[in-house]
Enzyme design. Structure first.
Site, PDB file in Angstrom:
ATOM      1  N   ALA A 158       0.848  -1.194   0.000  1.00 32.97           N
ATOM      2  CA  ALA A 158       0.000   0.000   0.000  1.00 32.97           C
ATOM      3  C   ALA A 158       0.880   1.238   0.000  1.00 32.97           C
ATOM      4  O   ALA A 158       1.902   1.271   0.679  1.00 32.97           O
ATOM      5  CB  ALA A 158      -0.883  -0.013   1.241  1.00 32.97           C
ATOM      6  N   LYS A 159       0.456   2.251  -0.733  1.00 34.07           N
ATOM      7  CA  LYS A 159       1.177   3.527  -0.692  1.00 34.07           C
ATOM      8  C   LYS A 159       0.601   4.349   0.463  1.00 34.07           C
ATOM      9  O   LYS A 159      -0.150   5.297   0.261  1.00 34.07           O
ATOM     10  CB  LYS A 159       1.043   4.260  -2.022  1.00 34.07           C
ATOM     11  CG  LYS A 159       2.029   3.750  -3.079  1.00 34.07           C
ATOM     12  CD  LYS A 159       1.937   4.518  -4.372  1.00 34.07           C
ATOM     13  CE  LYS A 159       2.733   5.798  -4.348  1.00 34.07           C
ATOM     14  NZ  LYS A 159       4.179   5.607  -4.566  1.00 34.07           N
TER      15      LYS A 159
END
Ligand code: PPE
Length: 305
Positions: A158-159
């Site tokens: 996930a960013k």
């Protein structure tokens, strides 16, 4: 020509940059509870075109899911359309697009369920992450003293904004030491990725890149693997050790902001011949053609604004 006023899309409305503010008590700011994307729009032959918009919107929604948001105020399609609207509103021919979903809790709680998701999308003209010169000349790197996230400490698929303090520590150290960028090792000591790019090496004509266990599933990485396969190259995911970087024939990194950049030096060792290698050049050339609408894959991966 870009407009003088920069418009930012904030929860469904285009507002002037000065109005695109978030409350000081936003939990996103205090706890790193946000997820974002970095997307490029290119001046392609048929007009401004966004590279792999759908893939970026899918990853944005997945990042939100990983962080724990149970619902979002907008769908991937709606946010994708909003990205196009921001590019249009700012009159940009080519730019970097930054959607951000952030957590706001009136209770100031870090519990995701005690708050809501809010969305902003900005766009601006942005040069290469490692400097436009590095595209030809290559980047000088070192192995960071900071370790990349353990996948059960931070969510590497996930960013998440909070993940990026790790990148920021490494990037700042790197630049202060006089390098362009840091190579980060995973908690086991194998090569993971850089602060904002995935990494590849070429050895004996084969292209190797670390598997995705501890790194971001880069959208450029996937495109590069496809381009390399199109060129008839063998591409393998592998565990890569620090010393394998030193003796690689070629090394390059890729990402949305960085694009495809050769690495010519690591830890004061010259990589290959110290110049952009043949394989890197071929991949970089096809990547540039692809994002500008001049490649068989362009039709699939470009979304005209
Ligand atoms: N690893 C990391 C840690 C990363 O942040 C990026 C993107 C990549 C790999 C490559 O992923 P992709 O863009 O999907 O090919 N880094 C973004 C942020 C850079 C920044 O300065 O901010 C980017 O390139 O947009």
């Amino acid at each position: 020509m870009p407009n003088e006023t920069n418009y930012i899309w904030m929860d469904g409305k285009l507002v002037e940059e000065a109005q695109a503010t978030v409350p000081f008590l936003s939990t996103a700011l205090h706890y790193g509870l946000g997820v974002f994307e970095g997307i490029r729009c290119y001046a392609a032959e048929g007009g401004p075109a966004i590279f792999r918009l759908k893939a970026h919107m899918e990853r944005l929604v997945n990042s939100a899911k990983i962080l724990g948001f149970r619902s979002l105020p907008y769908s991937a399609e709606e946010m994708g359309q909003a990205c196009k609207d921001v590019v249009k509103a700012n009159g940009l021919a080519s730019c970097y697009i930054r959607p951000l979903i952030y957590h706001y809790s009136a209770m100031k709680s870090m519990n995701i369920d005690a708050g809501e998701a809010r969305v902003g999308i900005a766009a601006w003209e942005w040069g290469n992450y490692l400097g436009d010169e590095a595209l030809e000349k290559g980047a000088r790197m070192h192995v960071s003293s900071y370790t990349r996230h353990h996948p059960n400490v931070m969510m590497t698929k996930a960013k998440v904004t909070g993940n990026y303090s790790n990148s920021s520590l490494a990037k700042t150290e790197s630049v202060r030491l006089g390098f362009d960028e840091a190579v980060m090792l995973d908690p086991q000591g194998y090569v993971a990725e850089c602060t904002g790019e995935n990494l590849f090496i070429v050895r004996g004509g084969v292209v190797y890149t670390p598997g995705t266990a501890t790194v971001l599933e880069g959208i450029t990485r996937e495109a590069v693997m496809a381009i390399a396969a199109d060129l008839g190259l063998r591409v393998e995911e592998a565990l890569i050790s620090r010393d394998q970087l030193y003796i690689a024939d070629e090394c390059f990194v890729c990402g949305t902001a960085a694009e495809v950049v050769p690495v010519t030096e690591i830890d004061f060792r010259t990589v290959g011949c110290g110049k952009m290698g043949e394989v890197t050049r071929a991949i970089q050339k096809d990547f540039h053609a692809l994002v500008r609408g001049r490649h068989p894959r362009s039709a699939l991966w470009l979304d005209y604004v």
